[in-house]
Design a protein around this motif. Structure first.
Motif, mmCIF file in Angstrom:
data_model
loop_
_atom_site.group_PDB
_atom_site.id
_atom_site.type_symbol
_atom_site.label_atom_id
_atom_site.label_comp_id
_atom_site.label_asym_id
_atom_site.label_seq_id
_atom_site.Cartn_x
_atom_site.Cartn_y
_atom_site.Cartn_z
ATOM 1 N N SER A 10 0.825 -1.208 0.000
ATOM 2 C CA SER A 10 0.000 0.000 0.000
ATOM 3 C C SER A 10 0.856 1.254 0.000
ATOM 4 N N VAL A 11 0.182 2.373 -0.203
ATOM 5 C CA VAL A 11 0.838 3.672 -0.105
ATOM 6 C C VAL A 11 1.463 3.828 1.284
ATOM 7 N N ALA A 12 0.766 3.298 2.302
ATOM 8 C CA ALA A 12 1.284 3.395 3.672
ATOM 9 C C ALA A 12 2.632 2.665 3.792
ATOM 10 N N ASN A 13 2.774 1.524 3.102
ATOM 11 C CA ASN A 13 4.039 0.795 3.112
ATOM 12 C C ASN A 13 5.127 1.591 2.407
ATOM 13 N N LEU A 14 4.749 2.184 1.287
ATOM 14 C CA LEU A 14 5.707 2.990 0.531
ATOM 15 C C LEU A 14 6.258 4.116 1.407
ATOM 16 N N ILE A 15 5.355 4.811 2.084
ATOM 17 C CA ILE A 15 5.811 5.924 2.929
ATOM 18 C C ILE A 15 6.743 5.391 4.019
ATOM 19 N N TYR A 16 6.386 4.234 4.577
ATOM 20 C CA TYR A 16 7.219 3.644 5.631
ATOM 21 C C TYR A 16 8.650 3.391 5.132
ATOM 22 N N TYR A 33 -2.203 12.730 1.254
ATOM 23 C CA TYR A 33 -1.346 11.595 1.593
ATOM 24 C C TYR A 33 -0.811 11.696 3.016
ATOM 25 N N ASP A 34 -0.870 12.910 3.556
ATOM 26 C CA ASP A 34 -0.403 13.058 4.943
ATOM 27 C C ASP A 34 -1.392 12.432 5.935
ATOM 28 N N SER A 35 -2.561 12.028 5.435
ATOM 29 C CA SER A 35 -3.510 11.377 6.334
ATOM 30 C C SER A 35 -3.272 9.870 6.397
ATOM 31 N N ILE A 36 -2.241 9.401 5.689
ATOM 32 C CA ILE A 36 -1.935 7.965 5.691
ATOM 33 C C ILE A 36 -0.740 7.711 6.606
ATOM 34 N N GLU A 37 -0.943 6.860 7.614
ATOM 35 C CA GLU A 37 0.123 6.529 8.564
ATOM 36 C C GLU A 37 1.123 5.581 7.914
ATOM 37 N N PRO A 38 2.430 5.856 8.012
ATOM 38 C CA PRO A 38 3.410 4.893 7.490
ATOM 39 C C PRO A 38 3.259 3.551 8.209
ATOM 40 N N THR A 55 15.731 8.482 6.661
ATOM 41 C CA THR A 55 16.257 8.672 8.009
ATOM 42 C C THR A 55 17.676 8.101 8.086
ATOM 43 N N ALA A 56 17.898 6.953 7.425
ATOM 44 C CA ALA A 56 19.239 6.364 7.432
ATOM 45 C C ALA A 56 20.202 7.188 6.593
ATOM 46 N N VAL A 57 19.747 7.647 5.439
ATOM 47 C CA VAL A 57 20.643 8.397 4.559
ATOM 48 C C VAL A 57 21.075 9.709 5.201
ATOM 49 N N PHE A 58 20.114 10.406 5.790
ATOM 50 C CA PHE A 58 20.451 11.710 6.361
ATOM 51 C C PHE A 58 20.865 11.606 7.827
ATOM 52 N N ARG A 59 20.816 10.392 8.373
ATOM 53 C CA ARG A 59 21.231 10.126 9.746
ATOM 54 C C ARG A 59 20.468 10.999 10.735
ATOM 55 N N ARG A 60 19.221 11.254 10.432
ATOM 56 C CA ARG A 60 18.348 11.946 11.374
ATOM 57 C C ARG A 60 16.908 11.743 10.928
ATOM 58 N N GLU A 61 16.007 11.968 11.860
ATOM 59 C CA GLU A 61 14.585 11.816 11.569
ATOM 60 C C GLU A 61 14.187 12.849 10.510
ATOM 61 N N VAL A 62 13.580 12.405 9.420
ATOM 62 C CA VAL A 62 13.153 13.367 8.407
ATOM 63 C C VAL A 62 11.629 13.358 8.299
ATOM 64 N N THR A 63 11.092 14.517 7.973
ATOM 65 C CA THR A 63 9.654 14.618 7.740
ATOM 66 C C THR A 63 9.437 14.595 6.233
ATOM 67 N N VAL A 64 8.561 13.701 5.783
ATOM 68 C CA VAL A 64 8.338 13.610 4.345
ATOM 69 C C VAL A 64 6.895 13.966 4.036
ATOM 70 N N ARG A 65 6.684 14.370 2.791
ATOM 71 C CA ARG A 65 5.304 14.518 2.340
ATOM 72 C C ARG A 65 5.221 13.992 0.914
ATOM 73 N N LEU A 66 4.089 13.439 0.588
ATOM 74 C CA LEU A 66 3.844 12.988 -0.771
ATOM 75 C C LEU A 66 2.892 13.961 -1.414
ATOM 76 N N ARG A 67 3.145 14.208 -2.695
ATOM 77 C CA ARG A 67 2.173 14.978 -3.459
ATOM 78 C C ARG A 67 2.090 14.339 -4.837
ATOM 79 N N PRO A 68 1.026 14.640 -5.571
ATOM 80 C CA PRO A 68 0.846 13.951 -6.847
ATOM 81 C C PRO A 68 1.994 14.264 -7.799
ATOM 82 N N GLY A 69 2.444 13.261 -8.509
ATOM 83 C CA GLY A 69 3.466 13.448 -9.530
ATOM 84 C C GLY A 69 3.145 12.468 -10.633
#
Lengths: 340, 750
Positions: free
Chosen positions: A222-228, B452-457, A235-249
């Protein structure tokens, strides 16, 4: 009588042991006093002349004198040995600020370094690392990725075409197609490598650069898995917690397709020149694999689905080391490359 | 594509979101924005000139104006048309003395207001067409609109905005305006694939004149140049509805029929850009009785263009095949606003909507114009709107989050989809040409609107597996690490070479893989070897460094008679300095594979004739070791070039452990006299062969050069696994070597 001369001998010898200035003099004293033909030996030779009732007492005295002298001698020898060692150590002074001899290790190209890091990360998550061809055919670079003949990506200005109808891969996605064609399901794979786009080279554009694309195909992705996965990766690449957002592309290979942005690592969100005041930096395209793409590679989209993503390794290197001129990376200048 | 905030707001009732916030919402929900810019003079607003007084000894006047935003102001104005009663534009500038009078702001010319290029006078708005002279322009990245033909017009974006913000969408089109009855012209398509629909309408009693200022302002604000009322109207409709249009001067057309057809070989047309194009049957044209009058979907012809003498026009609104337009546009190298839109696969249902919009606009831009006849409309049979079944549990699995049925329905309906009770979704015509055809496409529609921000990883529920590995990859990686630890720095070189570079290293350019569209003439062939790149690295780096080491792992590309070229992974390492690095490089080769040997070889042109060898592993040639020919570089450049595909199977790997010797070994040295150029490796092989099975190892100790010969010393270690050798046994081995070598004609110093 003999007692007196023994005491005198002892006192005399002790004085000489004390006075010896070096090991050689000390050895001379030892030979003279304690040696086989030394003065103590001479005394013991005379023991026979001593009345029997006296012999035991005198013998004791003789032994005691011998022990005293031997102890003094050993102490003095040790003293000299200590001095000698001290002198040697002192003479062995070494300037450790001198440069170390031998070869300095070389460096791996910064792109290689970041690529290996990400490969390791994905391997630990169960992904296979695949190598692909640099020269591809139209089918694998375009058709099989749902980029039909009239898609702008096929224009002459984007793709390097070779004689024989082949082309230089414009992305590492063809490796994914070959992976889907050959690897058993479910599959998790990444494909890092060199890709080519026909554009003029300047400080921020290169016609040759490195990408890493990946995909995961399983029963229920699912999309949820992708975000995970993307969050874990970044987080591993930048060695810190990162905040991400998805938008349509829009990418023909995926549906739905996303642009993944990370919250600007420089300003943390309020906006700065790096993120063009938006608070977000566009980082990677991704999405759920288009069912058409799965079908073209012989995978039943009713049973399997998955996600795919692409990561610009060259861009990541430039971000990590704040490199302002992309041309350094393919430039072969050791003054640059040795810094990594 | 630039979008006017005011234009969108006209079509979305109750839009309460400001431009800057709207831009962010569009980026998150629809397409990537590149930013918002204010358009028009800063702070500009409408104003009415109340009174004008002359200023003595000045051509300027003092004007009292009533502004819409700033109250009554006094400004000094030099424009010839500044007079009481006109509606114009005021720009606040701060107070300043002009001709001895304090002026608080200014009245703007059309150029200053961003309407057009006219700076001869101040703006005079028609009283019935006053407008706000500022706007916010949201620029959307064209690449993010490639799959959305509908978003190439403001109405499409307004639909998105209404869906995002919950506003009410107003359709600017009133199709009831379309006249019934027979058309006065005929239109046709010879190829229903390339031109599925061709609609047209005739207007008479046209007066070509500048457009109203509000329209000019709007076009200028989104980057289009105002030209005249007719052309501006077609551009306006294109920018609003995404339907490109073209107006022909009817008097300049031959006959009463316009046909979309493939061009005939040899046909030519001079386009509106004054260029003449030679056409082929691959290009679709619009033709009248005499020949092409335009390149379909790309550009109109000059011969029938609108001019000041035009009194009657044919207005075309047609639909063309996306791929065909793209091919023609790139073959003829003309990209126009029309071709960019048709390339995205426009909606054939849109043509008559555009004509209806033209009827309404014509009343404003050309009030005297009259419709002549009904709509000419050729269309092939249109497919029924596609229907897609959407299962809500499937949707939830795809997104990784459930979405309530009513929310899904509301989202789709707001975007123009039809939704039945059991979620059979009807795709609207403007999304059906290319964009939406399967349920996966609807996942995106719902996903982006819920955010998409409403979807929990969530980690996936999958089996843990050890991924299969490929030995080549791990080998390359070890090789890289080993080289770096030996002081070599990794370079990346281009896969391209010039023909000269290849020829310099002995390759026949004709036998190489060529790039058909190289970025530069010096990057026209694919590298058949890493050496030319490494050579360039050596030449460049020796400008800065006295000695250095570098390497590259990359692909050689070799032509094959058919199919894909062969790609061969190679390692090239180089060592530059005053002293030769050949033996160091040999050690590198030995570290990379077991049983590496080198064998002197015939040198190629760029190799030092007496310092060149083949590298062998397992008896097969896997590469070369050489010094560059001194005519190629100053100083000594040693190069190792290895075929990793051949080398990798010989990677050093312990297979089975050999028990340690329990009995002591014995050793002795032997020195042999040999001709100066006798190879030490061969001497060693000969002596080792003579030593027999008790030899544990043989080591080279050193050699002394004499005038015409050399003496070479080796150390022999002998022993047995089951006993300590007696001195007689050791002596016998030693004697065997000495006598054997003597039989071969060598002298030994014993």
């Amino acid at each position: 009588m003999i007692e007196g001369s023994l005491a005198e001998l002892q006192a005399n010898a002790l004085a000489r042991i004390e006075a010896a200035r070096n090991p050689e003099e000390l050895e001379a004293v030892r030979v003279e006093v304690l040696g086989r033909k030394g003065s103590l030996a001479a005394v013991s030779k005379d023991m026979g002349k001593i009345p029997a009732e006296e012999r035991a007492r005198i013998g004791k005295l003789l032994n005691s004198a011998k022990q005293t002298l031997e102890t003094a001698l050993a102490a003095r020898q040790e003293e000299f040995a200590g001095q000698a060692l001290g002198a040697r150590l002192e003479s062995e002074w070494l300037d450790l600020t001198l440069p170390a001899p031998g070869i300095r290790p070389g460096s791996l190209h910064p792109v290689t370094q970041i690529q290996e890091e990400i490969e390791d990360l994905f391997r630990s998550l169960g992904f296979t690392v695949l190598d692909g061809r640099e020269v591809e055919d139209e089918y694998h670079n375009f058709d099989a990725l749902n980029i039909p003949a009239d898609h702008p990506a096929r224009d002459m200005q984007d793709t390097f075409w070779l004689d024989g109808g082949n082309l230089l891969r414009t992305h590492t996605s063809p490796v994914q197609v070959r992976g889907m064609e050959t690897l058993p399901l479910p599959l998790r794979m990444i494909a890092p490598g060199r890709v080519f786009r026909n554009e003029s080279v300047d400080a921020s554009h290169e016609h040759t650069f490195y990408q890493l694309e990946g995909m995961m195909i399983d029963r229920d992705i699912s999309v949820a898995n992708l975000i995970y996965f993307m969050k874990t990766l970044l987080t591993a690449v930048f060695r810190r917690e990162v905040t991400v957002r998805l938008r349509p592309g829009f990418f023909p290979f995926v549906e739905p397709g996303f642009e993944l942005d990370i919250q600007c690592l420089i300003c943390g969100g309020p906006g700065c020149p790096v993120c063009k005041q938006s608070g977000w930096v566009e980082l990677l395209p991704c999405g759920l694999i288009n069912p058409r793409v799965l079908r073209m590679s012989g995978i039943d989209p009713d049973k399997w689905n998955g996600f795919a993503f692409g990561l610009g390794l060259t861009r990541l290197v430039m971000m990590r080391y704040a490199i302002d001129d992309i041309r350094h990376l393919m430039g072969g200048d050791l003054r640059f490359l040795r810094q990594f | 594509m630039k979008f006017s905030y005011n234009w969108i707001r006209e079509m979305v009732d109750g839009l309460a979101v400001e431009a800057r916030d709207l831009e962010r919402l569009i980026t998150i929900r629809t397409a990537e924005s590149e930013g918002v810019e204010e358009y028009g003079a800063k702070g500009a607003c409408r104003a009415r000139v109340l009174a004008v007084e002359p200023i003595p000894e000045s051509h300027n006047v003092k004007a009292i104006v009533e502004t819409e935003q700033y109250g009554t102001k006094t400004v000094v104005c030099g424009a010839p048309n500044c007079r009481a009663g006109i509606e114009t534009i005021y720009v606040p500038l701060g107070k300043k003395k002009i001709a001895g009078v304090e002026s608080d702001g200014m009245l703007a010319s059309a150029e200053e207001a961003g309407i057009n290029r006219d700076h001869s006078a101040i703006v005079e708005m028609a009283v019935e067409q006053v407008f706000t002279p500022t706007d916010s322009i949201i620029e959307i990245d064209n690449k993010s609109l490639t799959h959305r033909p509908d978003l190439w017009g403001h109405y499409g974006m307004a639909r998105e905005v209404a869906a995002i913000t919950g506003g009410t969408l107003t359709d600017p089109v009133d199709v009831s305006l379309l006249p019934a009855g027979d058309a006065v012209i005929r239109v046709a398509s010879d190829d229903p694939e390339l031109c599925p629909r061709f609609s047209a309408l005739v207007f008479e009693n046209i007066t070509v004149a500048p457009s109203p200022l509000w329209l000019q302002f709007r076009l200028s604000a989104i980057g289009l140049n105002p030209i005249n009322n007719i052309v501006d109207m077609t551009n306006y409709i294109m920018s609003e509805l995404a339907q490109p249009m073209h107006a022909y001067d009817r008097a300049l057309l031959n006959g009463d029929t316009l046909t979309a057809r493939p061009a005939r070989d040899g046909e030519r047309v001079t386009a509106l850009n004054h260029e003449e194009y030679a056409l082929t049957p691959a290009n679709l044209v619009i033709a009248d009785a005499r020949g092409p009058v335009g390149i379909a979907g790309v550009i109109g012809g000059l011969d029938s263009a609108i001019s000041e003498r035009t009194t009657s026009i044919v207005l075309e609104a047609a639909n063309f095949n996306a791929a065909s337009v793209r091919k023609t546009s790139s073959a003829l190298k003309i990209r126009t606003d029309a071709s960019m839109r048709f390339e995205k696969a426009q909606d054939p249902e849109n043509t008559t909507r555009a004509l209806a919009r033209a009827i309404a606009l014509m009343r404003e831009v050309c009030p005297g114009a009259r419709l002549a006849g009904g709509v000419a409309d050729w269309k092939r049979e249109m497919p029924a709107p596609p229907k897609v079944r959407l299962k809500l549990d499937w949707l939830a699995r795809k997104l990784g989050r459930p979405v309530p049925a009513e929310e899904v329905r509301a989202i789709l309906v707001r975007l123009g989809f039809g939704v039945s009770d059991d979620f059979e979704v009807t795709v609207p015509s403007w999304r059906a040409t290319k964009d939406v055809s399967v349920a996966d496409d609807l996942v995106e529609e719902v996903g982006r609107m819920i955010g998409y921000d409403s979807i929990e990883p969530k980690p996936p529920a999958v089996l843990s597996t050890v991924p299969p590995d490929f030995p080549e990859r791990t080998y390359y990686r070890r090789a890289r690490g080993m080289l770096a630890s030996q002081g070599f720095t990794e370079v990346h070189n281009y896969s391209f070479l010039s023909e000269e570079q290849a020829a310099q290293m002995g390759f026949d350019p004709a036998a190489l893989v060529h790039v058909l569209n190289p970025i530069a003439a010096n990057q026209s062939v694919m590298r058949p070897s890493l050496i030319p790149g490494i050579y360039a690295n050596l030449v460049e780096n020796r400008k800065h460094l006295d000695s250095f080491r570098l390497f590259e792992i990359g692909r050689e590309i070799h032509r094959r008679d058919q199919g894909l070229p062969e790609e061969v992974p190679h390692l090239a390492a180089a060592l530059y300095g005053e002293e030769s690095g050949l033996l160091e490089l040999k050690r590198v080769a030995e570290a990379l594979a077991a049983e590496v040997r080198v064998r002197p070889a015939e040198a190629r042109g760029f190799e030092h004739p007496r310092r060149t060898a083949e590298v062998l592993a397992g008896g097969a040639v896997v590469g070369r070791l050489f010094e560059l020919h001194p005519s190629f570089i100053e100083g000594r450049a040693a190069i190792l070039d290895l075929d990793l595909r051949l080398l990798q199977p010989h990677e050093r790997r312990a297979s089975k452990y050999v028990p340690l010797r329990r009995y002591p070994s014995s050793g002795f040295d032997l020195t042999v006299l040999a001709p100066t150029r006798e190879l030490v490796g061969e001497l060693q092989d000969k002596m080792a062969a003579l030593a027999g099975p008790l030899l544990e190892r043989i080591e080279y100790v050193g050699q002394y050069q004499k005038s015409d010969s050399k003496s070479v010393t080796f150390r022999f270690t002998v022993g047995a696994a089951d006993r300590t050798l007696s001195s007689d046994e050791v002596g016998a081995v030693r004697l065997g070597i000495i006598e054997g070598m003597r039989r071969l004609g060598y002298e030994l110093t014993v």
